[in-house]
Design a protein around this motif. Structure first.
Motif, mmCIF file in Angstrom:
data_model
loop_
_atom_site.group_PDB
_atom_site.id
_atom_site.type_symbol
_atom_site.label_atom_id
_atom_site.label_comp_id
_atom_site.label_asym_id
_atom_site.label_seq_id
_atom_site.Cartn_x
_atom_site.Cartn_y
_atom_site.Cartn_z
ATOM 1 N N SER A 145 -33.915 -20.933 0.368
ATOM 2 C CA SER A 145 -35.145 -20.502 0.798
ATOM 3 C C SER A 145 -36.391 -21.583 0.350
ATOM 4 O O SER A 145 -36.088 -22.316 -0.205
ATOM 5 N N ALA A 146 -37.425 -21.563 0.981
ATOM 6 C CA ALA A 146 -38.410 -22.631 0.527
ATOM 7 C C ALA A 146 -38.831 -22.643 -0.850
ATOM 8 O O ALA A 146 -39.174 -23.539 -1.569
ATOM 9 N N GLU A 147 -39.029 -21.319 -1.578
ATOM 10 C CA GLU A 147 -39.220 -21.193 -2.912
ATOM 11 C C GLU A 147 -38.294 -22.057 -3.842
ATOM 12 O O GLU A 147 -38.128 -22.548 -4.744
ATOM 13 N N ARG A 148 -36.723 -21.673 -3.468
ATOM 14 C CA ARG A 148 -35.785 -22.279 -4.395
ATOM 15 C C ARG A 148 -35.764 -23.920 -4.122
ATOM 16 O O ARG A 148 -35.460 -24.373 -5.051
ATOM 17 N N ALA A 149 -35.966 -24.362 -3.097
ATOM 18 C CA ALA A 149 -36.130 -25.734 -2.648
ATOM 19 C C ALA A 149 -37.220 -26.253 -3.463
ATOM 20 O O ALA A 149 -36.991 -27.376 -4.138
ATOM 21 N N ALA A 150 -38.331 -25.830 -3.528
ATOM 22 C CA ALA A 150 -39.740 -26.393 -4.469
ATOM 23 C C ALA A 150 -39.270 -26.340 -5.884
ATOM 24 O O ALA A 150 -39.625 -27.213 -6.352
ATOM 25 N N LEU A 151 -38.456 -25.163 -6.128
ATOM 26 C CA LEU A 151 -37.973 -25.281 -7.758
ATOM 27 C C LEU A 151 -37.228 -26.452 -8.170
ATOM 28 O O LEU A 151 -37.464 -27.009 -9.260
ATOM 29 N N LEU A 152 -36.479 -27.068 -7.428
ATOM 30 C CA LEU A 152 -35.698 -28.102 -7.614
ATOM 31 C C LEU A 152 -36.376 -29.233 -7.893
ATOM 32 O O LEU A 152 -35.913 -30.211 -8.659
ATOM 33 N N ILE A 175 -41.445 -32.917 0.366
ATOM 34 C CA ILE A 175 -40.838 -32.228 1.577
ATOM 35 C C ILE A 175 -40.046 -31.092 0.859
ATOM 36 O O ILE A 175 -39.063 -31.577 0.590
ATOM 37 N N HIS A 176 -40.019 -29.891 1.138
ATOM 38 C CA HIS A 176 -39.138 -28.671 0.464
ATOM 39 C C HIS A 176 -39.168 -27.594 1.578
ATOM 40 O O HIS A 176 -40.300 -27.216 2.310
ATOM 41 N N GLY A 177 -38.068 -26.914 1.497
ATOM 42 C CA GLY A 177 -38.122 -25.747 2.400
ATOM 43 C C GLY A 177 -36.547 -25.460 2.731
ATOM 44 O O GLY A 177 -35.478 -25.967 2.443
ATOM 45 N N THR A 178 -36.362 -24.415 3.893
ATOM 46 C CA THR A 178 -35.073 -24.381 4.419
ATOM 47 C C THR A 178 -34.621 -25.451 5.265
ATOM 48 O O THR A 178 -35.276 -26.332 5.596
#
Length: 324
Positions: A224-231, A278-281
């Protein structure tokens, strides 16, 4: 999608040692090769508690020894900190041992503080001589350097590791003048203008017949975009801390970072550090990278993304590799 490369800065994780970070860089390089990445570069930082990568040519040798096919290089060796003869000799050894796989990424930065610059024996003024030092370095490989008559860099002379210029400030103009591939970050109109200026001024050389642009970006891919941003939160917080306390600390777990009660200034710096990332699915990142390549006409994208959880980091890079 164009080729993908990786820049790994050997960031230290909270509760772990710098030695562990360096060993993890070598392991990560093997994983990157298995995933099909085109290059794996390491960086140069001095006296930074949260960054273990201080000797990039030494670390590049370890990475090259542990891999078979992936190109290995530096992103970069900061030329103002070193004598061109020594840099030529080091890359000559690397190219001799791992022919056809060595990249020589070169930057013009100097030590971050006055104390570090004094310890290195170089000052801010040395950055202004970057173009001259670059010409001297390349001359040691071709045998044409005339700054020190009768001096030869062995075993470098006659060898051709691939040089790149890391664009900071006037770096794009230096790369064009010397006919070298360019590595550049940032975004928007300023990035497009710098790349356009580089292409317009490029002079073909023995090192590159045409302009070559590698765009650097911080990229995370998740379910998910939220999970990617958390990284990306741990490194963004370490960057914010470095700007408030003057020192880049080891990475903290992403969850712990997001639970912090930041001051207004810390929050502003944290959000500033996340700008341009850049982050997202998979699909969302593919679209963002497509737009970046369209904006710049990039021949290659160099990705960096550091987080506390190494398995989550690997999953992001695995997802990204599938986009190519």
């Amino acid at each position: 999608m164009t080729r993908l490369a990786i820049l790994d800065r050997s960031l230290v994780r909270q509760g772990h040692s710098p030695s562990a970070a360096l060993r993890e860089t070598v392991r990560f390089a093997r994983q990157a090769e298995e995933l099909g990445y085109h290059r794996f570069w390491v960086s140069e930082h001095h006296s930074v508690p949260g960054v273990a990568g201080s000797a990039p040519t030494v670390l590049a040798a370890a990475v090259a020894a542990a891999t078979d096919r992936i190109r290995v290089g530096t992103g970069g060796v900061m030329l103002p900190n070193h004598r061109p003869l020594v840099v030529a000799e080091q890359f000559g050894v690397l190219e001799s041992l791992y022919p056809g796989r060595i990249d020589m990424g070169l930057g013009r930065s100097v030590g971050f503080t006055g104390g570090i610059r004094r310890a290195l024996g170089h000052g801010k003024e040395d950055a202004d001589a970057f173009g001259d030092r670059l010409a001297e370095l390349l001359g040691f490989f071709t045998g044409e350097q005339d700054v020190h008559p009768g001096v030869h860099a062995l075993p470098a002379e006659g060898l051709r590791p691939q040089p790149f210029v890391l664009a900071m400030g006037a770096g794009a103009d230096v790369a064009a003048e010397h006919g070298l591939p360019l590595v550049i970050g940032g975004g928007g109109a300023k990035l497009r203008e710098s790349v356009g200026r580089y292409r317009a001024a490029f002079r073909p050389s023995a090192w590159a017949a045409r302009p070559y642009v590698m765009v650097a970006a911080n990229v995370a891919v998740g379910e998910s975009a939220e999970r990617a941003a958390l990284l990306q939160a741990p490194e963004a917080w370490a960057t914010a801390r470095s700007r408030t306390e003057g020192s880049f600390p080891p990475l903290e777990p992403a969850g712990a970072v997001m639970r912090l009660e930041m001051t207004a200034r810390e929050r502003a710096l944290f959000e500033e550090a996340r700008k341009g990332q850049i982050h997202g699915t998979d699909r969302e990142v593919a679209m963002r990278l497509h737009d970046l390549v369209e904006l710049t006409g990039a021949d290659e994208v160099m990705v960096t993304m550091n987080t506390y959880d190494l398995e989550e980091r690997l999953d992001s890079y695995r997802r990204l590799a599938r986009l190519v």
